[in-house]
Design an enzyme around this catalytic site. Structure first.
Site, PDB file in Angstrom:
ATOM      1  N   SER A  48       1.856  27.228  18.277  1.00 42.55           N
ATOM      2  CA  SER A  48       3.175  26.843  17.309  1.00 42.55           C
ATOM      3  C   SER A  48       2.797  27.043  15.821  1.00 42.55           C
ATOM      4  O   SER A  48       3.439  28.093  15.218  1.00 42.55           O
ATOM      5  CB  SER A  48       4.173  25.891  17.994  1.00 42.55           C
ATOM      6  OG  SER A  48       3.902  26.201  18.772  1.00 42.55           O
ATOM      7  N   ASN A  49       1.597  26.118  15.256  1.00 40.79           N
ATOM      8  CA  ASN A  49       1.277  26.693  14.157  1.00 40.79           C
ATOM      9  C   ASN A  49       0.839  27.737  13.612  1.00 40.79           C
ATOM     10  O   ASN A  49       0.690  28.247  12.312  1.00 40.79           O
ATOM     11  CB  ASN A  49       0.769  25.479  13.418  1.00 40.79           C
ATOM     12  CG  ASN A  49       1.110  24.080  13.603  1.00 40.79           C
ATOM     13  OD1 ASN A  49       1.443  23.704  12.408  1.00 40.79           O
ATOM     14  ND2 ASN A  49       1.132  23.272  14.460  1.00 40.79           N
ATOM     15  N   LYS A 172      -1.605  19.589  27.229  1.00 35.11           N
ATOM     16  CA  LYS A 172      -1.368  19.330  26.004  1.00 35.11           C
ATOM     17  C   LYS A 172       0.007  19.097  26.143  1.00 35.11           C
ATOM     18  O   LYS A 172       0.916  19.189  26.448  1.00 35.11           O
ATOM     19  CB  LYS A 172      -1.443  20.622  25.049  1.00 35.11           C
ATOM     20  CG  LYS A 172      -1.042  20.462  23.783  1.00 35.11           C
ATOM     21  CD  LYS A 172      -1.226  21.137  23.119  1.00 35.11           C
ATOM     22  CE  LYS A 172      -0.429  20.299  20.990  1.00 35.11           C
ATOM     23  NZ  LYS A 172      -0.118  22.472  20.277  1.00 35.11           N
TER      24      LYS A 172
END
Length: 313
Positions: A48-49, A172
């Site tokens: 996502s980052n 995660k």
């Protein structure tokens, strides 16, 4: 291939030329080595980052390849590279897993499909992950992040059912549910800082509950904040591993305070912090926008205590 190890993983930022928005490969390589030097066990590209949704497939491969090559050249061959490989179809996800493997990825991080949310029953989600796991050349880490997938929150029963597949080797927990992490870690005899267990990896999903995840049987964290303060994250992990729980708690409090500033300002804020404190990489790709000068100062001031601690380590 570099195996998954317990410890701190950073979902790395993807850096761009501020004028052209082309990939800034030198900055990507520099960032990977800086994080490895800080003691990280692994990096995650195209998470996502990493603004994966803004990149073409050739660009995704280029980022992963540059990251792996930079680590190997600098002597960090044991640092694992996990790759975000999610598409909305099983077929597309399998193709990304194969491309990640070809680019040097060691494992794949997968969220469930969510565009056709009405159709995403538990059976559909189960079949999706199993189909991908059957064909992926690299092991799969499940990624439970309800905010990114229209609220789909995979419960511990389904995670455990999926994890019976030999190519699904971890989860995660960006849901922030440490109870769920605990149940999965217990049933899977997950890796911890002091035990190899079954080899299953149960990762906390944010720096602000790194210690809490470790306390209930987790193996570490995949944390956006580790892009900015990797040594601080490693410090919390090491204190726990050494049995220094009171010191670990105090360190976690400092980490959580600073990490909240980065969490609130998301990708632009994290990139701004990297630019301010390390001199590179402060520009997201449109439609994301860089922070204003005023906001940049707020972020820099907000994490000042965290960065003083980081630089002392």
């Amino acid at each position: 291939m570099a195996p998954l190890r317990p410890g701190i993983y950073a979902p790395t930022m993807t850096f761009f030329n501020p004028e052209t928005e082309d990939l800034d490969i030198p900055a990507i390589r520099k960032h990977a080595v800086r994080l490895a030097e800080a003691g990280l066990a692994g990096l995650v590209t195209m998470g996502s980052n990493g603004e994966a949704v803004h990149l073409s497939r050739p660009e995704k491969q280029a980022v992963t390849r540059a990251t792996r090559e930079a680590l190997d050249t600098a002597g960090f061959t044991s640092v694992s590279v996990m790759v975000g490989c999610s598409e909305q179809s099983a077929r597309g996800t399998i193709e990304l897993c194969k491309e990640a493997y070809e680019a040097g990825g060691d494992s794949a991080l997968l969220i469930p499909p969510s565009y056709y949310r009405y159709a995403m029953t538990e059976e559909v989600i189960y079949n999706y992950f199993i189909t991908v796991a059957d064909s992926s050349p690299i092991p799969i880490i499940l990624y439970n992040y309800p905010a990114a997938v229209a609220g789909i929150d995979i419960d511990s029963d389904l995670i455990l059912k999926l994890s019976e597949h030999p190519n699904i080797v971890g989860t995660k927990f960006t849901c922030g549910n440490t109870g769920k992490l605990a149940r999965v870690a217990l049933e899977k005899d997950a890796v911890t800082p002091t035990s190899q267990g079954s080899g299953y990896m149960a990762f906390a999903g944010m720096a602000d509950f790194l210690l809490q995840g470790l306390l209930v049987g987790g193996c570490g964290v995949i944390a956006g904040g580790a892009n900015v303060a990797p040594k601080a994250c490693v410090n919390v992990y090491n204190l726990f591993a050494e049995g220094k729980l009171e010191e670990a708690q105090k360190a976690q409090l400092k980490l959580s305070k600073g990490d909240w500033i980065l969490t609130k300002t998301a990708i632009p804020g994290t990139k701004s912090a990297i630019q301010t404190y390390f001199g590179y990489g402060g520009y997201p790709r449109a439609p994301l926008q860089s922070l204003s000068s005023e906001k940049e100062k707020e972020v820099a001031d907000g994490i000042k205590e965290l960065m003083e601690w980081e630089n002392s380590l």
